[in-house]
Design a protein around this motif. Structure first.
Motif, mmCIF file in Angstrom:
data_model
loop_
_atom_site.group_PDB
_atom_site.id
_atom_site.type_symbol
_atom_site.label_atom_id
_atom_site.label_comp_id
_atom_site.label_asym_id
_atom_site.label_seq_id
_atom_site.Cartn_x
_atom_site.Cartn_y
_atom_site.Cartn_z
ATOM 1 N N GLU A 114 0.836 -1.207 0.000
ATOM 2 C CA GLU A 114 0.000 0.000 0.000
ATOM 3 C C GLU A 114 0.872 1.258 0.000
ATOM 4 O OE1 GLU A 114 -3.563 -2.158 2.593
ATOM 5 O OE2 GLU A 114 -2.323 -0.602 3.499
ATOM 6 N N ILE A 115 1.946 1.211 0.791
ATOM 7 C CA ILE A 115 2.864 2.352 0.844
ATOM 8 C C ILE A 115 3.610 2.498 -0.469
ATOM 9 C CG2 ILE A 115 4.977 3.206 1.960
ATOM 10 C CD1 ILE A 115 3.817 1.986 4.591
ATOM 11 N N LYS A 116 3.998 1.379 -1.062
ATOM 12 C CA LYS A 116 4.665 1.434 -2.364
ATOM 13 C C LYS A 116 3.779 2.126 -3.399
ATOM 14 C CE LYS A 116 6.627 -1.495 -6.005
ATOM 15 N NZ LYS A 116 6.873 -2.893 -6.455
ATOM 16 N N GLU A 117 2.503 1.794 -3.383
ATOM 17 C CA GLU A 117 1.569 2.419 -4.314
ATOM 18 C C GLU A 117 1.419 3.908 -4.023
ATOM 19 O OE1 GLU A 117 -0.876 2.553 -7.581
ATOM 20 O OE2 GLU A 117 0.297 0.832 -6.859
ATOM 21 N N LYS A 118 1.311 4.254 -2.730
ATOM 22 C CA LYS A 118 1.169 5.655 -2.326
ATOM 23 C C LYS A 118 2.393 6.466 -2.732
ATOM 24 C CE LYS A 118 -1.432 7.440 0.298
ATOM 25 N NZ LYS A 118 -2.617 8.325 0.179
ATOM 26 N N MET A 119 3.572 5.854 -2.618
ATOM 27 C CA MET A 119 4.821 6.567 -2.853
ATOM 28 C C MET A 119 5.191 6.688 -4.336
ATOM 29 S SD MET A 119 6.215 7.770 -0.116
ATOM 30 C CE MET A 119 5.145 7.927 1.322
ATOM 31 N N LYS A 120 4.350 6.153 -5.224
ATOM 32 C CA LYS A 120 4.630 6.301 -6.648
ATOM 33 C C LYS A 120 4.612 7.765 -7.075
ATOM 34 C CE LYS A 120 3.293 1.778 -8.442
ATOM 35 N NZ LYS A 120 2.345 1.024 -9.312
ATOM 36 N N SER A 121 3.926 8.605 -6.315
ATOM 37 C CA SER A 121 3.852 10.031 -6.646
ATOM 38 C C SER A 121 4.978 10.827 -5.991
ATOM 39 C CB SER A 121 2.494 10.598 -6.218
ATOM 40 O OG SER A 121 2.333 10.517 -4.813
ATOM 41 N N VAL A 122 5.881 10.141 -5.264
ATOM 42 C CA VAL A 122 7.013 10.804 -4.596
ATOM 43 C C VAL A 122 8.295 10.379 -5.312
ATOM 44 C CG1 VAL A 122 8.260 11.105 -2.432
ATOM 45 C CG2 VAL A 122 5.775 10.795 -2.399
ATOM 46 N N LYS A 123 8.975 11.316 -5.947
ATOM 47 C CA LYS A 123 10.133 10.967 -6.768
ATOM 48 C C LYS A 123 11.335 10.548 -5.932
ATOM 49 C CE LYS A 123 8.875 13.964 -10.638
ATOM 50 N NZ LYS A 123 9.259 15.157 -11.426
ATOM 51 N N LYS A 170 13.177 10.080 -1.958
ATOM 52 C CA LYS A 170 12.947 9.909 -0.525
ATOM 53 C C LYS A 170 14.292 9.912 0.183
ATOM 54 C CE LYS A 170 9.415 6.974 -2.333
ATOM 55 N NZ LYS A 170 10.051 7.038 -3.671
ATOM 56 N N ILE A 171 14.471 10.838 1.106
ATOM 57 C CA ILE A 171 15.745 11.017 1.797
ATOM 58 C C ILE A 171 15.517 10.945 3.292
ATOM 59 C CG2 ILE A 171 17.688 12.589 2.190
ATOM 60 C CD1 ILE A 171 16.917 13.930 -0.505
ATOM 61 N N LEU A 172 16.239 10.067 3.978
ATOM 62 C CA LEU A 172 16.192 10.005 5.433
ATOM 63 C C LEU A 172 17.336 10.825 6.003
ATOM 64 C CD1 LEU A 172 14.270 7.648 4.771
ATOM 65 C CD2 LEU A 172 15.326 6.361 6.644
ATOM 66 N N TYR A 217 9.253 -0.170 5.577
ATOM 67 C CA TYR A 217 8.056 0.244 4.851
ATOM 68 C C TYR A 217 8.376 0.931 3.525
ATOM 69 C CZ TYR A 217 4.968 -0.926 8.740
ATOM 70 O OH TYR A 217 4.266 -1.597 9.702
ATOM 71 N N LEU A 218 9.523 1.597 3.452
ATOM 72 C CA LEU A 218 9.864 2.336 2.238
ATOM 73 C C LEU A 218 10.746 1.538 1.279
ATOM 74 C CD1 LEU A 218 10.554 5.926 3.629
ATOM 75 C CD2 LEU A 218 8.668 5.235 2.131
ATOM 76 N N ALA A 219 11.251 0.392 1.721
ATOM 77 C CA ALA A 219 12.208 -0.367 0.903
ATOM 78 C C ALA A 219 11.633 -0.694 -0.473
ATOM 79 C CB ALA A 219 12.622 -1.640 1.626
ATOM 80 N N HIS A 229 11.552 2.292 -2.832
ATOM 81 C CA HIS A 229 12.879 2.827 -3.169
ATOM 82 C C HIS A 229 13.205 4.076 -2.357
ATOM 83 C CE1 HIS A 229 16.493 3.909 -5.376
ATOM 84 N NE2 HIS A 229 16.004 5.123 -5.511
ATOM 85 N N ILE A 230 14.234 3.960 -1.519
ATOM 86 C CA ILE A 230 14.761 5.101 -0.772
ATOM 87 C C ILE A 230 16.046 5.541 -1.462
ATOM 88 C CG2 ILE A 230 15.484 5.967 1.485
ATOM 89 C CD1 ILE A 230 14.170 3.524 2.753
ATOM 90 N N ASP A 231 16.155 6.820 -1.772
ATOM 91 C CA ASP A 231 17.381 7.309 -2.404
ATOM 92 C C ASP A 231 18.567 7.131 -1.471
ATOM 93 O OD1 ASP A 231 16.750 8.789 -5.106
ATOM 94 O OD2 ASP A 231 15.090 9.177 -3.750
#
Length: 324
Positions: free
Chosen positions: A45-54, A56-58, A186-188, A191-193
């Motif tokens: 679900e998070i992967k789908e949500k994050m498709k609109s986020v180019k 991701k930086i921790l 959750y973000l793996a 894709h986390i930059d």
């Protein structure tokens, strides 16, 4: 901060939380709960949500008080200076949410819409989310065990309507504990930059940063680089530079050489940084031409080692690739 065991099997292993080296580790129960179990449906679900986020930086730190949240805030301000760049800042420091104060958003409330929680917008292109917006008072203590923190982070990543975002910056608490494992797991799939790690020059801080880098390597989180905060003090009046925290072991530069990670830059100590954070104002407004502001901009904009170039170089391949 607890050290990751030298022979840690890693969070993705079937032996996570069950190996001999896991005994006594504070994250043993969390790791074991995922080992051999069915994947959490929230990951997809998070992967789908994050498709609109180019991108991701921790933003990580080994020790508290090194300026991690301050850097996160000013990284967001710096990227959002381009009106065509959409930036989101997520504060997952559950027990010490300082982003609302630093961003001048104390007292704001989260609103629910048909598409989920709406971030609090500082500017049209800069949205912020923090557990601080959910508290009745900034003085309220958040006294939660790991599973509840995990659930809150899951909700932030899955249920917040971020919209089309160029950069999602995640401000984390110090250390290598529940919040970090949750964010990475959750973000793996999305894709986390990578991670930017914040330190100060003295060995007591660098010692914990080495553990943070070890953690990143264990969980396969790319290290974009290290920022050395408070590297020196530059007097706002006479511009004389002094060493407040002497780098007894060579500072972040020597550590980065030893561990083969990039040093993104050094930010000098400036009392106006603390003042601007207390006022909830960008330091770029308070002292736009100061050495510290110039250092922030250099870190963000540098073509050689800036964060934006790292992100473009680490674009995912194939069908998951998102053009910047």
């Amino acid at each position: 901060m607890e050290e990751v065991p030298h022979d840690c099997p890693g969070t993705g292993s079937a032996q996570a939380g069950r190996g001999a080296s896991c005994q006594g580790c504070p994250n043993q129960r969390l790791c074991a709960s995922g080992a051999g179990a069915a994947p959490d449906p929230a990951i997809e679900e998070i992967k789908e949500k994050m498709k609109s986020v180019k991108h991701k930086i921790l933003v990580l730190s080994g020790k508290g008080g090194v300026g991690k949240s301050t850097f996160s805030a000013h990284l967001a301000h710096g990227l959002a200076a381009d009106e065509n760049t959409q930036v989101a800042l997520l504060d997952i420091d559950i027990c010490g949410p300082s982003i609302p104060k630093i961003m001048g958003l104390e007292g704001e409330q989260v609103h629910q819409s048909g598409s989920g929680w709406s971030p609090v917008f500082l500017e049209d292109n800069l949205g912020v989310m923090s557990v601080g917006f959910l508290l009745s008072s900034p003085d309220d203590a958040v006294i939660w065990r790991g599973p509840k923190k995990n659930g809150m982070i899951k909700q932030f990543l899955r249920d917040v309507d971020w919209g089309e975002v160029d950069y999602l910056i995640v401000d984390t608490p110090p250390g290598t504990s529940d919040e970090h494992l949750s964010a990475v797991q959750y973000l793996a799939a999305a894709h986390i930059d990578g991670a930017v790690i914040i330190t100060t020059p003295q060995e007591v801080s660098l010692q914990d940063v080495r553990k943070e880098i070890s953690f990143c390597r264990k969980v396969k989180l790319p290290v974009l680089g290290v920022v050395e905060n408070m590297s020196s003090f530059v007097c706002p009046r006479c511009q004389k530079e002094s060493q407040i925290f002497p780098p007894t072991t060579g500072g972040a530069e020597v550590m980065c050489q030893d561990l083969q990670v990039p040093l993104l830059g050094r930010v000098p100590l400036d009392p106006r940084i603390g003042k601007s954070c207390d006022k909830g104002q960008s330091f770029f407004v308070e002292a736009p031409d100061s050495p510290a502001a110039l250092a922030y901009r250099s870190i963000i904009q540098s073509k050689c080692s800036g964060i934006q170039d790292f992100c473009s170089l680490r674009q995912p391949k194939g069908e998951d690739r998102v053009s910047a």
